[in-house]
Design a protein around this motif. Structure first.
Motif, PDB file in Angstrom:
ATOM      1  N   ASN A 286       0.764  -1.297  -0.005  1.00  0.00           N
ATOM      2  CA  ASN A 286      -0.010   0.099   0.161  1.00  0.00           C
ATOM      3  C   ASN A 286       0.858   1.094   0.147  1.00  0.00           C
ATOM      4  O   ASN A 286       0.095   2.517  -0.174  1.00  0.00           O
ATOM      5  CB  ASN A 286      -1.008   0.011   1.165  1.00  0.00           C
ATOM      6  CG  ASN A 286      -1.855  -0.915   1.291  1.00  0.00           C
ATOM      7  OD1 ASN A 286      -2.594  -1.374   0.147  1.00  0.00           O
ATOM      8  ND2 ASN A 286      -2.097  -1.656   2.325  1.00  0.00           N
TER       9      ASN A 286
ATOM     10  N   THR B 160     -14.608   0.841  -8.416  1.00  0.00           N
ATOM     11  CA  THR B 160     -15.086  -0.205  -7.700  1.00  0.00           C
ATOM     12  C   THR B 160     -14.323  -0.709  -6.646  1.00  0.00           C
ATOM     13  O   THR B 160     -13.273  -0.279  -6.459  1.00  0.00           O
ATOM     14  CB  THR B 160     -15.256  -1.438  -8.858  1.00  0.00           C
ATOM     15  OG1 THR B 160     -14.241  -1.513  -9.472  1.00  0.00           O
ATOM     16  CG2 THR B 160     -16.643  -0.906  -9.803  1.00  0.00           C
ATOM     17  N   SER B 161     -14.948  -1.801  -5.985  1.00  0.00           N
ATOM     18  CA  SER B 161     -14.058  -2.123  -4.954  1.00  0.00           C
ATOM     19  C   SER B 161     -12.658  -3.127  -5.094  1.00  0.00           C
ATOM     20  O   SER B 161     -11.741  -2.978  -4.210  1.00  0.00           O
ATOM     21  CB  SER B 161     -14.912  -3.509  -4.003  1.00  0.00           C
ATOM     22  OG  SER B 161     -15.117  -4.261  -5.126  1.00  0.00           O
ATOM     23  N   ASP B 162     -12.536  -3.151  -6.589  1.00  0.00           N
ATOM     24  CA  ASP B 162     -11.170  -3.789  -6.615  1.00  0.00           C
ATOM     25  C   ASP B 162     -10.169  -2.785  -7.169  1.00  0.00           C
ATOM     26  O   ASP B 162      -8.954  -2.939  -7.228  1.00  0.00           O
ATOM     27  CB  ASP B 162     -11.421  -4.571  -7.823  1.00  0.00           C
ATOM     28  CG  ASP B 162     -11.860  -4.013  -9.323  1.00  0.00           C
ATOM     29  OD1 ASP B 162     -12.960  -3.388  -9.026  1.00  0.00           O
ATOM     30  OD2 ASP B 162     -11.396  -4.213 -10.148  1.00  0.00           O
ATOM     31  N   ASP B 163     -10.706  -1.410  -7.352  1.00  0.00           N
ATOM     32  CA  ASP B 163      -9.708  -0.353  -7.325  1.00  0.00           C
ATOM     33  C   ASP B 163      -8.744  -0.107  -6.132  1.00  0.00           C
ATOM     34  O   ASP B 163      -9.305  -0.513  -4.949  1.00  0.00           O
ATOM     35  CB  ASP B 163     -10.312   1.062  -7.687  1.00  0.00           C
ATOM     36  CG  ASP B 163     -10.747   0.886  -9.236  1.00  0.00           C
ATOM     37  OD1 ASP B 163      -9.811   0.476  -9.921  1.00  0.00           O
ATOM     38  OD2 ASP B 163     -12.142   1.387  -9.711  1.00  0.00           O
ATOM     39  N   SER B 164      -7.830   0.731  -6.338  1.00  0.00           N
ATOM     40  CA  SER B 164      -6.817   1.011  -5.069  1.00  0.00           C
ATOM     41  C   SER B 164      -7.429   1.608  -3.840  1.00  0.00           C
ATOM     42  O   SER B 164      -8.625   2.458  -4.363  1.00  0.00           O
ATOM     43  CB  SER B 164      -5.441   1.690  -5.509  1.00  0.00           C
ATOM     44  OG  SER B 164      -6.017   2.837  -6.015  1.00  0.00           O
TER      45      SER B 164
ATOM     46  N   SER C 265      -2.775   2.800  -8.410  1.00  0.00           N
ATOM     47  CA  SER C 265      -2.947   1.642  -8.915  1.00  0.00           C
ATOM     48  C   SER C 265      -2.208   0.494  -8.115  1.00  0.00           C
ATOM     49  O   SER C 265      -1.518   0.837  -7.302  1.00  0.00           O
ATOM     50  CB  SER C 265      -2.765   1.666 -10.594  1.00  0.00           C
ATOM     51  OG  SER C 265      -1.580   1.993 -10.558  1.00  0.00           O
ATOM     52  N   PHE C 266      -2.263  -0.506  -8.783  1.00  0.00           N
ATOM     53  CA  PHE C 266      -1.404  -1.809  -7.875  1.00  0.00           C
ATOM     54  C   PHE C 266       0.114  -1.527  -8.260  1.00  0.00           C
ATOM     55  O   PHE C 266       0.766  -0.822  -9.560  1.00  0.00           O
ATOM     56  CB  PHE C 266      -1.832  -3.269  -8.454  1.00  0.00           C
ATOM     57  CG  PHE C 266      -3.395  -3.213  -8.232  1.00  0.00           C
ATOM     58  CD1 PHE C 266      -3.724  -3.454  -6.829  1.00  0.00           C
ATOM     59  CD2 PHE C 266      -4.461  -3.299  -9.228  1.00  0.00           C
ATOM     60  CE1 PHE C 266      -4.901  -3.611  -6.485  1.00  0.00           C
ATOM     61  CE2 PHE C 266      -5.724  -3.423  -8.759  1.00  0.00           C
ATOM     62  CZ  PHE C 266      -6.096  -3.600  -7.593  1.00  0.00           C
TER      63      PHE C 266
ATOM     64  N   ARG D 271     -10.389   4.970  -4.646  1.00  0.00           N
ATOM     65  CA  ARG D 271     -11.731   4.898  -4.125  1.00  0.00           C
ATOM     66  C   ARG D 271     -11.998   6.359  -3.266  1.00  0.00           C
ATOM     67  O   ARG D 271     -13.059   6.931  -3.073  1.00  0.00           O
ATOM     68  CB  ARG D 271     -11.982   3.687  -3.265  1.00  0.00           C
ATOM     69  CG  ARG D 271     -12.380   2.175  -3.962  1.00  0.00           C
ATOM     70  CD  ARG D 271     -12.252   1.131  -2.901  1.00  0.00           C
ATOM     71  NE  ARG D 271     -11.135   0.832  -3.055  1.00  0.00           N
ATOM     72  CZ  ARG D 271     -10.491   0.141  -1.558  1.00  0.00           C
ATOM     73  NH1 ARG D 271     -11.287   0.273  -0.454  1.00  0.00           N
ATOM     74  NH2 ARG D 271      -9.385  -0.331  -1.549  1.00  0.00           N
TER      75      ARG D 271
ATOM     76  N   ARG E  21     -19.300  -3.299  -5.731  1.00  0.00           N
ATOM     77  CA  ARG E  21     -19.201  -4.434  -6.488  1.00  0.00           C
ATOM     78  C   ARG E  21     -19.465  -4.024  -7.827  1.00  0.00           C
ATOM     79  O   ARG E  21     -20.210  -3.303  -8.362  1.00  0.00           O
ATOM     80  CB  ARG E  21     -20.170  -5.596  -6.293  1.00  0.00           C
ATOM     81  CG  ARG E  21     -19.684  -6.302  -4.995  1.00  0.00           C
ATOM     82  CD  ARG E  21     -20.572  -7.448  -4.860  1.00  0.00           C
ATOM     83  NE  ARG E  21     -22.375  -7.000  -4.659  1.00  0.00           N
ATOM     84  CZ  ARG E  21     -22.784  -6.498  -3.355  1.00  0.00           C
ATOM     85  NH1 ARG E  21     -22.062  -6.450  -2.294  1.00  0.00           N
ATOM     86  NH2 ARG E  21     -24.096  -6.103  -3.528  1.00  0.00           N
ATOM     87  N   GLY E  22     -18.428  -4.453  -8.788  1.00  0.00           N
ATOM     88  CA  GLY E  22     -18.541  -4.016 -10.263  1.00  0.00           C
ATOM     89  C   GLY E  22     -19.684  -4.508 -10.878  1.00  0.00           C
ATOM     90  O   GLY E  22     -20.202  -3.706 -11.584  1.00  0.00           O
TER      91      GLY E  22
ATOM     92  N   ARG F   1     -17.672   2.997   2.487  1.00  0.00           N
ATOM     93  CA  ARG F   1     -16.689   2.517   1.505  1.00  0.00           C
ATOM     94  C   ARG F   1     -15.429   3.311   1.449  1.00  0.00           C
ATOM     95  O   ARG F   1     -14.269   3.288   1.419  1.00  0.00           O
ATOM     96  CB  ARG F   1     -17.276   1.923   0.218  1.00  0.00           C
ATOM     97  CG  ARG F   1     -18.219   0.975   0.095  1.00  0.00           C
ATOM     98  CD  ARG F   1     -17.872  -0.278   0.927  1.00  0.00           C
ATOM     99  NE  ARG F   1     -18.877  -1.442   0.690  1.00  0.00           N
ATOM    100  CZ  ARG F   1     -19.067  -2.423   1.402  1.00  0.00           C
ATOM    101  NH1 ARG F   1     -18.264  -2.714   2.351  1.00  0.00           N
ATOM    102  NH2 ARG F   1     -20.059  -3.346   1.265  1.00  0.00           N
TER     103      ARG F   1
END
Length: 434
Positions: free
Chosen positions: A28, A219-223, A72-73, A227, A194-195, A257
């Motif tokens: 992170n 969405t929840s899968d973004d960093s 991002s990741f 969000r 959720r997407g 969230r």
């Protein structure tokens, strides 16, 4: 000669890109050095060995190093990769071309409808308007949901929270408000959900109609940073349209969230966890976002609805409690009402609008007061009536309430695809309470 003077002037300037170096990477946080940056600066991390480029934000600074939270990741990045400061800061492109589109927090289209033309740029982070520049909330804001318009009347420029547990009907109510509101521009921020819910919300709850509507998605899968700043980006879009004189509806799902994203960032930076693991920054961040909505003198307005996910229907949750103290009203959705088939399940006794009494007529006020009183009497004596222990005539007010019970329950119910005008809702309420 002027050209000689210009040449002399620029010969002393260093226009090469200065960069720092990555010294440590975790899931992170990225730690780097050798670059003069401050809190909130935007940087770009470029890999020396791979075709990888990541945007990040400086969130902590020490004497000889600084900490970056990536948007991002971080997979593929290594120590000694280069860090460049982004000179234009945190800005997003804005224009009328955003209307009818679905975009990410940086206004990149994700709806496969082609590029969006830009007419200017807006800062993502801004100070809320000054207190004395705020206009008085003195006119109603129609949402098309009769239980809200009549019993929890919203004012133009008001900030309202929608509090509910999971699966109670927040998304359905959001869709009803977006479709039924009187706003000229509608900005919807879907943060951390959720997407699957994004196309579902557009097609099912909005009927595929995005006229005068912008949807910003993280969405929840973004960093966590995507969000977090997705919410601020959406508010900046709303402010852009407000500055042109538009009355904007801002709808965000969900504040919880958003706070969780800041919890991830804060804990990664070493902040101490407090109630339910939220660091102090999660709570201080809420007013920075929410206070940007409102009505400004001589400009337009932003009427905001923020949904708050209440875990286990616990209204004492720290995020719910903090949000309720900042907002100008709260709408509580009840799981109990869904069991009785009442949709939208607005619990009028636990809900309140802090500006309602300032923007309604005396007749409307009296009808709403009676409705609440009769509804309370029915709830308090429901068990006695069900087991047959109540004898009609024992309480004249309860007798009136029981006579109006069916009409009151019908008033609270409304189909998801039906819009009821503000005046029609008030007239129906007055008729029931006569």
């Amino acid at each position: 000669m002027p050209f000689k003077n210009l040449k002399s002037k620029i010969s002393h300037q260093d226009y090469s890109d200065k960069f720092g170096n990555v010294v440590k990477i975790s899931a992170n946080v990225i730690i780097a050095n050798s670059l003069d940056v401050g809190i909130g600066d935007t940087v770009v991390i470029k890999s020396l060995s791979r075709d990888i480029e990541t945007l990040g934000m400086v969130t902590e600074v020490e004497d000889d190093k600084f900490f970056i939270t990536p948007f991002s990741f971080v997979e593929g990045l290594r120590a000694k990769d280069r860090v460049y400061q982004k000179r234009d800061g945190m800005k997003i492109p804005v224009s009328d071309g955003l209307l009818g589109r679905v975009v990410d927090p940086f206004m990149n289209p994700i709806d496969n409808k082609g590029p969006i033309k830009t007419s200017g740029y807006e800062d993502i982070i801004k100070k809320p308007m000054q207190a004395l520049k705020r206009g008085m909330i003195d006119e109603h804001f129609e949402v098309g949901v009769k239980s809200i318009d009549a019993l929890l009347t919203t004012g133009r420029g008001q900030k309202v929270g929608i509090f509910a547990g999971s699966g109670v009907g927040k998304s359905t109510l959001m869709g009803m408000i977006v479709k039924g509101s009187s706003a000229t521009i509608k900005v919807v921020a879907l943060i951390g959900e959720r997407g699957r819910e994004v196309p579902e919300f557009i097609e099912k709850n909005l009927g595929g109609d995005l006229t005068n509507t912008v949807i910003i998605v993280a969405t929840s899968d973004d960093s966590a940073l995507m969000r977090k700043y997705g919410a601020f980006s959406a508010m900046s879009v709303a402010e852009y349209f407000k500055s042109r004189g538009d009355d904007v509806l801002f709808m965000m799902d969900s504040v919880t969230r958003f706070a969780m994203a800041q919890r991830e960032i804060g804990l990664a930076l070493g902040e101490p966890p407090t109630s339910k693991g939220y660091p102090p920054s999660s709570l201080t961040l809420l007013p920075q976002l929410m206070e940007r909505a409102g009505k400004e003198e001589g400009v337009g307005s932003i009427t905001a609805f923020f949904t708050v996910l209440v875990e286990g229907d616990d209204m004492s949750d720290p995020i719910a409690d903090q949000s309720r103290s900042i907002l100008d009203g709260h709408i509580v959705l009840s799981r109990e009402l869904t069991d009785f088939g009442i949709y939208p399940p607005v619990h009028i006794l636990n809900s309140a609008s802090r500006v309602m009494n300032d923007i309604i007529t005396s007749e409307h006020f009296e009808s709403a007061r009676k409705f609440r009183k009769y509804y309370t009497l029915i709830k308090e004596n429901e068990m006695l009536v069900r087991i047959g222990a109540y004898v009609k005539g024992s309480d004249s007010e309860l007798d009136i309430a029981l006579d109006k019970k069916d009409a009151m329950q019908n008033f609270l119910s409304q189909g998801a695809n039906f819009k009821v005008g503000y005046n029609d809702a008030i007239n129906e309420l007055n008729e029931i309470m006569r």
